[in-house]
Design a protein around this motif. Sequence first.
Motif, PDB file in Angstrom:
ATOM      1  N   SER A  78     -50.926 -68.854-112.772  1.00  0.00           N
ATOM      2  CA  SER A  78     -50.090 -69.281-114.136  1.00  0.00           C
ATOM      3  C   SER A  78     -49.781 -71.052-114.018  1.00  0.00           C
ATOM      4  N   GLY A  79     -49.997 -71.845-112.582  1.00  0.00           N
ATOM      5  CA  GLY A  79     -49.320 -72.695-111.891  1.00  0.00           C
ATOM      6  C   GLY A  79     -48.124 -73.328-112.238  1.00  0.00           C
ATOM      7  N   LEU A  80     -47.429 -72.304-112.246  1.00  0.00           N
ATOM      8  CA  LEU A  80     -45.747 -72.471-112.469  1.00  0.00           C
ATOM      9  C   LEU A  80     -45.007 -72.527-111.079  1.00  0.00           C
ATOM     10  N   ALA A  81     -44.707 -73.508-110.336  1.00  0.00           N
ATOM     11  CA  ALA A  81     -43.925 -73.332-109.117  1.00  0.00           C
ATOM     12  C   ALA A  81     -42.420 -72.708-109.016  1.00  0.00           C
ATOM     13  N   GLU A  82     -43.096 -71.863-107.946  1.00  0.00           N
ATOM     14  CA  GLU A  82     -41.898 -70.372-107.364  1.00  0.00           C
ATOM     15  C   GLU A  82     -40.885 -70.838-107.993  1.00  0.00           C
ATOM     16  N   ASN A  83     -39.409 -71.795-107.290  1.00  0.00           N
ATOM     17  CA  ASN A  83     -38.389 -72.483-107.868  1.00  0.00           C
ATOM     18  C   ASN A  83     -38.318 -72.352-109.117  1.00  0.00           C
ATOM     19  N   ARG A  84     -39.342 -72.203-109.994  1.00  0.00           N
ATOM     20  CA  ARG A  84     -38.992 -72.445-111.637  1.00  0.00           C
ATOM     21  C   ARG A  84     -38.770 -71.585-112.005  1.00  0.00           C
ATOM     22  N   LEU A  85     -38.992 -69.750-111.941  1.00  0.00           N
ATOM     23  CA  LEU A  85     -39.032 -68.834-111.841  1.00  0.00           C
ATOM     24  C   LEU A  85     -37.333 -67.714-111.387  1.00  0.00           C
ATOM     25  N   MET A  86     -36.400 -67.662-112.161  1.00  0.00           N
ATOM     26  CA  MET A  86     -35.756 -66.492-112.104  1.00  0.00           C
ATOM     27  C   MET A  86     -35.611 -65.159-112.218  1.00  0.00           C
ATOM     28  N   LEU A  87     -35.913 -64.430-111.805  1.00  0.00           N
ATOM     29  CA  LEU A  87     -35.712 -62.400-111.575  1.00  0.00           C
ATOM     30  C   LEU A  87     -34.392 -62.007-111.830  1.00  0.00           C
ATOM     31  N   GLU A  88     -34.271 -61.512-113.475  1.00  0.00           N
ATOM     32  CA  GLU A  88     -33.218 -60.593-113.439  1.00  0.00           C
ATOM     33  C   GLU A  88     -33.337 -59.776-113.293  1.00  0.00           C
ATOM     34  N   LEU A  89     -32.563 -59.477-112.197  1.00  0.00           N
ATOM     35  CA  LEU A  89     -32.099 -57.643-112.283  1.00  0.00           C
ATOM     36  C   LEU A  89     -30.346 -57.133-112.563  1.00  0.00           C
ATOM     37  N   THR A  90     -30.467 -56.095-113.727  1.00  0.00           N
ATOM     38  CA  THR A  90     -29.082 -55.825-114.262  1.00  0.00           C
ATOM     39  C   THR A  90     -28.208 -54.655-112.611  1.00  0.00           C
ATOM     40  N   GLU A  91     -27.342 -55.177-112.775  1.00  0.00           N
ATOM     41  CA  GLU A  91     -25.991 -54.372-111.735  1.00  0.00           C
ATOM     42  C   GLU A  91     -26.580 -53.671-111.014  1.00  0.00           C
ATOM     43  N   SER A  92     -26.634 -52.464-111.992  1.00  0.00           N
ATOM     44  CA  SER A  92     -26.444 -51.195-111.850  1.00  0.00           C
ATOM     45  C   SER A  92     -27.974 -50.991-110.675  1.00  0.00           C
ATOM     46  N   LEU A  93     -29.168 -51.473-111.520  1.00  0.00           N
ATOM     47  CA  LEU A  93     -30.297 -51.691-110.247  1.00  0.00           C
ATOM     48  C   LEU A  93     -30.572 -51.182-109.203  1.00  0.00           C
ATOM     49  N   VAL A  94     -29.834 -52.543-108.842  1.00  0.00           N
ATOM     50  CA  VAL A  94     -29.672 -53.499-107.164  1.00  0.00           C
ATOM     51  C   VAL A  94     -29.217 -52.235-106.769  1.00  0.00           C
ATOM     52  N   ILE A  95     -27.655 -51.591-107.417  1.00  0.00           N
ATOM     53  CA  ILE A  95     -27.126 -50.651-106.466  1.00  0.00           C
ATOM     54  C   ILE A  95     -27.133 -49.704-106.339  1.00  0.00           C
ATOM     55  N   ASP A  96     -28.154 -49.194-107.146  1.00  0.00           N
ATOM     56  CA  ASP A  96     -29.704 -47.517-107.064  1.00  0.00           C
ATOM     57  C   ASP A  96     -29.934 -47.045-106.052  1.00  0.00           C
ATOM     58  N   ASP A  97     -30.787 -48.773-106.312  1.00  0.00           N
ATOM     59  CA  ASP A  97     -31.710 -48.954-104.657  1.00  0.00           C
ATOM     60  C   ASP A  97     -31.328 -49.835-103.928  1.00  0.00           C
ATOM     61  N   PHE A  98     -30.354 -50.076-103.397  1.00  0.00           N
ATOM     62  CA  PHE A  98     -29.878 -51.422-102.681  1.00  0.00           C
ATOM     63  C   PHE A  98     -30.524 -52.004-102.131  1.00  0.00           C
ATOM     64  N   ALA A  99     -31.163 -51.532-100.409  1.00  0.00           N
ATOM     65  CA  ALA A  99     -31.926 -51.514 -99.442  1.00  0.00           C
ATOM     66  C   ALA A  99     -33.752 -52.253-100.537  1.00  0.00           C
ATOM     67  N   GLY A 100     -34.052 -51.179-100.955  1.00  0.00           N
ATOM     68  CA  GLY A 100     -35.351 -51.806-101.730  1.00  0.00           C
ATOM     69  C   GLY A 100     -35.142 -53.027-102.624  1.00  0.00           C
ATOM     70  N   SER A 101     -33.799 -53.142-103.377  1.00  0.00           N
ATOM     71  CA  SER A 101     -34.100 -54.162-103.642  1.00  0.00           C
ATOM     72  C   SER A 101     -33.830 -55.617-103.123  1.00  0.00           C
ATOM     73  N   LYS A 102     -32.775 -54.713-102.209  1.00  0.00           N
ATOM     74  CA  LYS A 102     -32.825 -56.488-101.359  1.00  0.00           C
ATOM     75  C   LYS A 102     -33.533 -56.841-100.482  1.00  0.00           C
ATOM     76  N   THR A 103     -34.548 -55.913 -99.690  1.00  0.00           N
ATOM     77  CA  THR A 103     -36.050 -56.026 -98.904  1.00  0.00           C
ATOM     78  C   THR A 103     -36.789 -57.597-100.376  1.00  0.00           C
ATOM     79  N   VAL A 104     -37.037 -56.450-101.357  1.00  0.00           N
ATOM     80  CA  VAL A 104     -37.899 -57.519-102.415  1.00  0.00           C
ATOM     81  C   VAL A 104     -37.265 -58.673-102.321  1.00  0.00           C
ATOM     82  N   MET A 105     -35.721 -58.617-102.672  1.00  0.00           N
ATOM     83  CA  MET A 105     -35.361 -60.249-103.487  1.00  0.00           C
ATOM     84  C   MET A 105     -35.709 -61.055-102.193  1.00  0.00           C
ATOM     85  N   GLU A 106     -35.095 -60.488-100.856  1.00  0.00           N
ATOM     86  CA  GLU A 106     -35.178 -61.780 -99.713  1.00  0.00           C
ATOM     87  C   GLU A 106     -36.483 -62.361 -99.370  1.00  0.00           C
TER      88      GLU A 106
END
Length: 343
Positions: free
Chosen positions: A199-227
Amino acid sequence: ALQIRETRALATFLLECFKDPFVMLNQRLHLDARIGIAAAKATERSPDKILSRAALALSSAMKDPPGSVRTFDAHDAAAAQEKVLLDGELRDALDEDHLFIQYMPIIDLTANTVSGFEALVRWDHPEMGLLTPALFIPMAEESGVITDVGDWVLTRALREFSQICASLPGEQYLAINISAEHLRRKDFEDRVLQHLAQSGLAENRLMLELTESLVIDDFAGSKTVMESLRQRGVRWSIDDFGTGFSALAYLSELPFDELKLDKRFVRALGDSSEIAIPQTLVKAVLSIAASHQARTVAEGIETAQQVEKLKELGCDLGQGYFFAAPMGHSDVADYVRRFNADA
């Protein structure tokens, strides 16, 4: 044939049998049960149809607590048939370009400027008209089509927004919702970076949204990808905060940049009879966000009173029909220019 009343009595008796443990190979086993019932008319001669109805009733009972009994309902059958049809049509809609993106502005409440946009997928169904995500995303998640929909949204929204940015004053960002199934794909990170590069869009102009329940359901996996993606510049938002488990111990370990306050709390800010509780909750969310150097976004703003109250409480950003309805990509640049001119 047994009447429904007699059948339900038999079902109740059978469920009673499951209250005591079963003994097998000297092991005590506690089992749960649910029962689905379907009645047949005297003129019906199709066992398969009756069993199919019973299966639908059982499917409904499985959503209830153990020991539940459900009787076949014609509405259940109609809903199930519609779901099957829509599932197949959604797969076709991806190929035939019947999906499209609308953009909801996100406003900086202090500066009164457009800070970003949230990408919202819509389905232009040839017979049913415009369908919102609430009508087809749950179905897509159950059927597994959601990963294809997620890829399509990332590709289309990033491409359109990158083109829009050429005529936008400022550095607005794009927020895109991510499903659990999409996030859990092993190649999710690679796909996000690939779509960004194309797309050519700068990385810092993308915000990915996760629901709170999604993060808690797979905390370790979510944290790794997010970091990992955050190290590349991609930012993260926790959506619908305050409506789920709200495990603050987990939240403190996540690399997020925004907390989105659920619209139910925002809506209550305009109700003088309940205003004390929502204000307390909003203040708590603001405090949590501030401790993580993150910003807060209020969803579902509909009145000037809500805007003023949110500003008074210190909320950073807001979105809702008070500012604008979701719009097509061709209207985004004009909206930003008009909003800034009126500010």
